[in-house]
Each structure stands twice: as C-alpha cells, then as structure tokens.
Design an enzyme around this catalytic site. Sequence first.
Site, PDB file in Angstrom:
ATOM      1  N   GLU A  47       0.808  -1.367   0.050  1.00 38.44           N
ATOM      2  CA  GLU A  47      -0.015  -0.073   0.048  1.00 38.44           C
ATOM      3  C   GLU A  47       0.853   1.289  -0.072  1.00 38.44           C
ATOM      4  O   GLU A  47       0.838   2.161   0.891  1.00 38.44           O
ATOM      5  CB  GLU A  47      -0.856  -0.206   1.148  1.00 38.44           C
TER       6      GLU A  47
ATOM      7  N   ASN B 139       2.322  -4.800  -3.329  1.00 41.02           N
ATOM      8  CA  ASN B 139       1.150  -5.274  -3.027  1.00 41.02           C
ATOM      9  C   ASN B 139       0.024  -4.154  -2.892  1.00 41.02           C
ATOM     10  O   ASN B 139       0.576  -3.100  -1.997  1.00 41.02           O
ATOM     11  CB  ASN B 139       0.770  -6.205  -1.963  1.00 41.02           C
TER      12      ASN B 139
ATOM     13  N   HIS C  55     -10.250  -6.421  -2.568  1.00 41.61           N
ATOM     14  CA  HIS C  55     -11.281  -5.941  -1.710  1.00 41.61           C
ATOM     15  C   HIS C  55     -12.490  -5.308  -2.484  1.00 41.61           C
ATOM     16  O   HIS C  55     -12.247  -4.011  -2.535  1.00 41.61           O
ATOM     17  CB  HIS C  55     -10.580  -5.208  -0.474  1.00 41.61           C
TER      18      HIS C  55
ATOM     19  N   GLU D  39      -5.962 -10.788  -1.767  1.00 40.15           N
ATOM     20  CA  GLU D  39      -6.921 -10.640  -0.525  1.00 40.15           C
ATOM     21  C   GLU D  39      -8.271 -10.444  -0.865  1.00 40.15           C
ATOM     22  O   GLU D  39      -9.086  -9.629  -0.659  1.00 40.15           O
ATOM     23  CB  GLU D  39      -6.357  -9.249   0.145  1.00 40.15           C
TER      24      GLU D  39
ATOM     25  N   ASP E 272     -12.148 -10.617  -1.351  1.00 38.46           N
ATOM     26  CA  ASP E 272     -13.500 -10.574  -0.820  1.00 38.46           C
ATOM     27  C   ASP E 272     -14.300  -9.672  -1.485  1.00 38.46           C
ATOM     28  O   ASP E 272     -13.987  -8.710  -2.308  1.00 38.46           O
ATOM     29  CB  ASP E 272     -13.317 -10.612   0.687  1.00 38.46           C
TER      30      ASP E 272
END
Length: 336
Positions: free
Chosen positions: A153, A194, A230, A259, A261
């Site tokens: 990030e 990432n 996400h 990651e 979802d």
Amino acid sequence: MLRRTALAGALLIGVSIWQAPSAGAEYLTRPPLKDITHRYVGSAVTPAHLAERDYRAVLTREFDSVTPENEMKWGTLEATRGQYDWSGADELVRYAKQTRKTIRGHTLVWHSQLPSWVNDLPADELRSVLRQHITTVVSRFRGKVRAWDVVNEAFNEDGTRRDTVFQQKLGDGYIADAFRWARQADPSAKLYINDYNIEGVNPKSTATYELVRSLRQQGVPIDGVGIQAHLSLEYGFPSGYRDNLKRFGALRLDIAITEADVRMPLPADTAKLTTQAQYFKELWDGCHAARRCVEFTTWGFTDRHSWVPDVFPGEGDACLFDANMRPKPAYWAINS
C-alpha cells in the site's frame, strides 16, 4: 464419495471428515478449489482458528496456500524493539508443512500495524532498522515462504506516493532498497508489491505500473504485483480489470490476486449473493485468462471470521463460505 486426495489430507492432520450442513453431500462430490486450477489457491489464516475443527477441515481441503493475517506483520513480530514473537508465524509454518501448503508472507514494509517506536526513529537509524527487520524476518523463513508482499500500500488513490514514515524519512528509494534486502535474505522467494484498488485501470494502478516498470529497468529484484481485490457491491466491478492484468503481465511480471473478498450491505439476500458470485467469478476467470496470473488468494474464506464487519459497519458476508462453513453461491460460481 469423497476424493481420495482430500480424504488423505484430512487424515493427515488427524481430524475426521467434516461435512457442511445441508450442502455436504453435493459439496463433497466436487473437487476442492486447489484441484481445479494450476494456480495457487489460498486463503488468509489466523492460526488461532485452526483449533476449530470445521474451519481447519475446509481450509485443508480447499486451499494449497496460506497467508498469515497478522502474524508476520511488524507490529505482531516486533512490537518491542529487538524482541521478536515468532509464535503465531511458526504455528502457521508448521501447519503449512504438515498439510503440504505453500506460504505467502505478509507483509514486510507497511505503514499500518507498525509499532510506535519505528515512527520515532531518525532517518539514518530508520534505514538501518528497516534493513535489519527485513533481513531478520525473511532469513528466518528462508526456503519456507514461497512469496513475500515486500511493500504494501505505497500509493494514494490519485497515484501519488502515500506519505508514510518510510516515504517521509527515506524518500522514493526505500522501495527499491526493501526489495534488494529481501532478495539478499532469500534468493528463492518471489517478491511482490501489493495494494488495494488497483484491480482496474485507474490512477493508482497506473502509478503502480509505472513504478514496477521503472524498478525492472533498474534491475531491482521485483517479481510480481499483488492485487488485493477487496471489492464491494456498492461500487460495481472494477473497470478494465482484464486489461490491467494484461499490461502488468506484459512487463514479464507475475500477478497474484492476494486478498479477494466481496462485501455487501447487510442483511444478505438472494440478489446480493448472486451479484457477489458474479464478482468472484469475474475475478477468478480474469486471473485464469491472464497467463502471468499465478495465484488466487482470498482474505479469509468464511464469514465467521471476516474482517469486514469490524472495518465497514453494516457490511459483511464477504467470503466464499458462510459462518456455518456452508459454500455460498460465490463458491459454486468458481467451482462449477
């Protein structure tokens, strides 16, 4: 009848075969996700949850890669300077070895979940401490961790550098340094940058693209880009997702969905679950359409332990399995 490989895996960890209530018979006739693809299929894991019989059984059956949710973050490993707590990370490594899974290390350099003592260091000392931390952590798990999220990030939504303690005190070069130090500590591990909200083509993903292209040209040992994924039903599916994967792949970089979802406003209903399934399938299919996409990892696999409700009040049900470990429409969408 349960597949022989899944049965062997369950017996290996000393638990009886668990059957999902009301969906068990159909569920257990299907191959697990890890057996329907040549990509790594993973989930984020909190080692404490491995004590739950149904959680452990589904994790062991479905996935061949695990990512520690918090156990390899700086704030967990080295909350006090020079004092390392390896207990959670070591437990996950033992589980992965026992069940023949690979590990994605998460994460070495991140502004969040960072001990306060790190923020207080002067620039010259911070650089030395950052190098020592990366070297210590990566060396400990040398040969045991398949891939590392080295820097996490680093960008704002508009594509500018995030104003972290590392950016403030060490400047732009800290990212290249972090990758070089990680490579020195474990030459065999794959090294990734990432980030979230870089699924589609937008200013943030373009800034990431330009950075990794520049790093590659400089000979910095970066192997791939981790796309967190996400997603939320409230914002629509990211525009240009497949084009984005294609351009990163053209740099001869590996791509990982790290990651995934898909959260929704609660309560869930049939329409929301159907749309969620469509999002998961598009993520999955897009990864499989991209030759350099080597991994599909979700941030947890069950709504029982999802991070979403704590961070996004009123939202949740973001995972492939519900709180009772029943596979949801999203699971069937990608395992069809």
